[in-house]
Design a protein around this motif. Structure first.
Motif, short mmCIF file in Angstrom:
data_model
loop_
_atom_site.label_atom_id
_atom_site.label_comp_id
_atom_site.label_asym_id
_atom_site.label_seq_id
_atom_site.Cartn_x
_atom_site.Cartn_y
_atom_site.Cartn_z
N MET A 1 0.85 -1.18 0.00
CA MET A 1 0.00 0.00 0.00
C MET A 1 0.89 1.24 0.00
N LEU A 2 0.63 2.17 -0.90
CA LEU A 2 1.40 3.39 -1.00
C LEU A 2 0.51 4.58 -0.67
N GLU A 3 1.07 5.57 0.01
CA GLU A 3 0.30 6.76 0.35
C GLU A 3 1.24 7.95 0.40
N SER A 4 0.85 9.03 -0.28
CA SER A 4 1.67 10.22 -0.33
C SER A 4 0.80 11.38 -0.82
N GLU A 5 1.29 12.59 -0.60
CA GLU A 5 0.60 13.76 -1.15
C GLU A 5 0.51 13.69 -2.67
N ASP A 6 1.55 13.14 -3.30
CA ASP A 6 1.57 12.96 -4.75
C ASP A 6 2.49 11.78 -5.04
N LEU A 7 1.91 10.64 -5.38
CA LEU A 7 2.69 9.41 -5.56
C LEU A 7 3.67 9.51 -6.73
N ARG A 8 3.44 10.41 -7.65
CA ARG A 8 4.38 10.54 -8.77
C ARG A 8 5.77 10.92 -8.30
N ASN A 9 5.84 11.58 -7.14
CA ASN A 9 7.13 12.04 -6.63
C ASN A 9 7.88 10.98 -5.85
N VAL A 10 7.22 9.87 -5.52
CA VAL A 10 7.86 8.87 -4.65
C VAL A 10 7.90 7.48 -5.26
N VAL A 11 7.26 7.26 -6.39
CA VAL A 11 7.23 5.94 -7.02
C VAL A 11 7.94 6.03 -8.36
N GLY A 12 9.06 5.30 -8.48
CA GLY A 12 9.80 5.28 -9.74
C GLY A 12 9.33 4.15 -10.62
N PRO A 13 9.68 4.16 -11.90
CA PRO A 13 9.23 3.11 -12.82
C PRO A 13 9.74 1.72 -12.46
N ALA A 14 10.94 1.64 -11.88
CA ALA A 14 11.46 0.31 -11.52
C ALA A 14 10.63 -0.32 -10.42
N GLY A 15 10.11 0.49 -9.51
CA GLY A 15 9.34 -0.06 -8.40
C GLY A 15 7.90 -0.34 -8.76
N SER A 16 7.41 0.21 -9.89
CA SER A 16 5.99 0.09 -10.21
C SER A 16 5.71 -0.92 -11.30
N SER A 17 6.70 -1.25 -12.12
CA SER A 17 6.43 -1.96 -13.36
C SER A 17 5.81 -3.33 -13.18
N ARG A 18 6.05 -4.00 -12.10
CA ARG A 18 5.50 -5.35 -11.92
C ARG A 18 4.35 -5.38 -10.91
N PHE A 19 3.77 -4.24 -10.63
CA PHE A 19 2.64 -4.19 -9.71
C PHE A 19 1.41 -3.67 -10.44
N ALA A 20 0.27 -4.27 -10.16
CA ALA A 20 -0.99 -3.85 -10.76
C ALA A 20 -1.83 -3.13 -9.71
N PRO A 21 -2.32 -1.93 -10.02
CA PRO A 21 -3.18 -1.22 -9.07
C PRO A 21 -4.50 -1.97 -8.86
#
Length: 629
Positions: free
Chosen positions: A172-192
């Motif tokens: 679970m991720l939570e931030s004021e703006d997730l674009r600033n804390v989630v890079g492509p390497a960490g997101s590519s194999r996860f499905a929302p």
């Protein structure tokens, strides 16, 4: 009113009479949260009447309706609602006793433009009504309706798409703006699975796979809820709305049912990479068994690997009289199997491969030949969905029982290329470890091990050969003079050039399950240092190659302790392979971007390597693949 020791509160007028009809609907105050569906068959007055009657029949001791409205008109829209109290069994008592708990149930349907919004609490649609009149709305349309290009994502629930047991399953991720804390390497194999976002018109939360959308606001009455549902339906109708680029960095899980007849399969392949993890891994749960002259016999590691090789070739999918037939991609056309696409899964109706029929899959926990759940390899492949299906839509792939959409892959998969590093010397490698003799003091320069020592790890002032012991990697390297100091794990494999995942599976699996050990835990160091005090031995040949390739065994513990205590220590996980060429990968990705279909094996490779990179990112390590040019 008191019933059986319970207090049952019924809203009342000043004279003590219960509120009914239009008077009660005006007391409705519900959140703006609804499930949205496509209408499969026209909803009539009779259908709503049967739905409401069935709800009362299925309820335990229902009271009189507090309100009921059948297909009322409001600004050109039809809405229906019902509310009554009923009993239910307490969820924390088993078996349920005579005592019941009283709940108030509310269900509201808003019909507009061929869609239905369902608002509910304590009541739900009947299965009969849902299956006859409604279809689940396409998850991609929910995304397009909410995730506008200017949307700011604040919270996201993610599930890992990899079936590997060595990776983080969900987060679970939570931030004021997730674009600033989630890079492509960490997101590519996860499905929302669900997310919360904000737009100029408010905060929204959705679970696209279920069609649920909610807006953060005060509770509202029916005269406000109906227009809100209409507004959301009109957004769902907008087919041209661009989806936020941030969301497109994820591979998304989508429903088979939403695509229906639009799915046009092109290729089929057994997922030999995942089968290898289950059957070849030392700690894998399964084994292959054949019937010998004296009874069942377990296949050896090499025999199992040979079987997986026979299952490796991909098959084309051809539609003949509504049948999905599996045929060889080359040579004489013949039917080797059949597929069937259902609403929930794709199944194998048949698979004519000799190896898949003559062998049995058993759990290692059971005695040989005594597993009550043993099944043929073909049945196991089908029941556990150990296969991949590709489609004319290159962004779609059905992998291990689920359909995924990866727009980045269809666009050319440039993300993968960023993690491939070339080493020219790998083109000259002819083996993994080379031959061994008792007088040999170094690994053969034409082996992958030799390339690691002489080229790739040459900057490490401490280099340890950890192979064939309780290994964390084939080599562990420390660069104590760099700023910051680095710890590198090298996982080396040699195979012929390929664009498939199978040659890399063992190395990636080893890398994934040892990511935690890259912290060099102090509690393990005594045992590990002891294992590095000797010389390298393989296949009963004891060489003169010291396990401490560079450095001094007397100072290794001190060097490890110094690196471990550095706050900014950098960790790097390298898969070193002679079986992969970056140029060939680049060419394959360019073909995909041009609209040409990939092979299922290349899709496996892409997913395997992106899973590796993503898993490294999750633990703060840098994952890279070193390969041929």
């Amino acid at each position: 009113m008191i019933e059986h020791g319970e207090i049952d509160l019924i809203p009342q007028e000043a004279d003590g009479q219960p509120l009914r009809g239009w008077a009660m609907i005006r007391n409705l105050h519900a959140p703006k949260a609804a499930y949205f569906y496509d209408v499969a068959e026209r909803i009539t007055d009779k259908a709503i009447d049967e739905l409401f009657r069935d709800l009362r029949r299925q309820a335990i001791e229902p009271t009189q309706n507090l309100f009921r409205h059948d297909r009322e008109a409001l600004d050109g829209t039809r809405w229906s609602a019902i509310c009554f109290a009923h009993h239910r069994n307490p969820g924390f008592l088993d078996p349920p006793p005579r005592v019941k708990e009283r709940v108030y149930g509310f269900l509201m349907l808003v019909e507009h433009a061929g869609k239905v919004a369902v608002l509910r609490s304590g009541l739900d649609l009947t299965t009969a009504f849902k299956s006859k009149h409604l279809n689940r709305i396409d998850a991609e349309r929910v995304e397009a309706a909410l995730a506008h290009s200017d949307a700011i994502f604040e919270k996201m629930r993610l599930r890992n798409l990899s079936p590997s047991k060595h990776v983080l399953r969900s987060k679970m991720l939570e931030s004021e703006d997730l674009r600033n804390v989630v890079g492509p390497a960490g997101s590519s194999r996860f499905a929302p699975q669900g997310y919360t976002l904000r737009r100029d018109d408010g905060h929204y939360t959705t679970t696209p796979s279920t069609g649920r959308i909610s807006q953060r606001s005060d509770t509202a009455g029916h005269e406000e809820l109906v227009p809100w549902c209409v507004g959301m339906i009109e957004e769902l109708e907008n087919q041209n709305a661009p989806v936020a680029p941030f969301l497109r960095t994820f591979a998304r899980s989508v429903s088979l049912a939403t695509y229906g007849d639009r799915l046009q399969p092109t290729f089929f392949s057994v997922n030999t990479a995942l089968l290898a993890e289950e059957l070849l891994d030392e700690h894998g749960p399964l084994r292959l068994v054949k019937e010998g002259e004296g009874g069942p016999v377990a296949l050896s590691h090499n025999e199992t690997a040979a079987v997986l090789d026979t299952l490796g070739p991909s098959l084309s999918v051809r539609t003949v009289r509504k049948e999905l037939r599996l045929e060889p991609t080359e040579g004489r056309r013949r039917t080797l199997g059949k597929l069937k696409i259902n609403k929930g899964r794709i199944s194998l109706r048949s698979l004519d491969l000799a190896a898949a029929e003559s062998l049995t899959v058993e759990h290692k926990a059971a005695a040989l030949g005594q597993d009550p759940k043993a099944q043929s390899l073909r049945s196991y492949i089908n029941r556990e969905s150990r296969f991949i299906v590709l489609f004319q839509d290159l962004a779609l792939a059905y992998i291990d029982g689920a359909l995924y959409r990866d727009d980045g892959f269809a666009a050319g998969g440039d993300d993968l290329l960023r993690y491939l590093i070339t080493e020219r010397a790998l083109a000259d490698a002819v083996s993994e470890k080379g031959g061994l003799t008792p007088v040999q003091t170094t690994f053969d320069p034409t082996s992958v091990f030799g390339v690691v020592v002489n080229q790739i790890a040459r900057q490490d002032d401490v280099l340890l050969c950890d192979d064939l012991s309780d290994e964390w990697a084939d080599f562990i390297g420390l660069n104590t003079t760099a700023t910051p100091p680095t710890v590198s794990f090298y996982h080396a494999k040699h195979k012929g050039l390929s664009l498939g995942a199978t040659p890399l599976h063992e190395a990636v699996s080893q890398a994934l399950k040892n990511l935690g050990n890259m912290a060099l835990p102090e509690s393990e160091m005594g045992r590990k240092v002891a294992s590095w005090r000797g010389v390298y031995t393989k296949d009963r040949v004891t060489s003169a190659i010291r396990r401490v390739i560079r450095g001094d065994i007397a100072t290794v513990p001190e060097a490890i302790g110094a690196v471990r205590s550095t706050p900014d220590m950098m960790r790097r996980a390298y898969v070193v392979t002679s079986s992969l060429s970056k140029q060939r990968v680049s060419d394959a990705l360019a073909d995909i971007a041009a609209g040409n279909p990939p092979s299922p094996h290349f899709v496996q490779l892409y997913w395997l390597l992106m899973t590796f990179v993503s898993a490294c990112s999750e633990v703060g390590a840098f994952g890279r693949v070193i390969c041929q040019e």
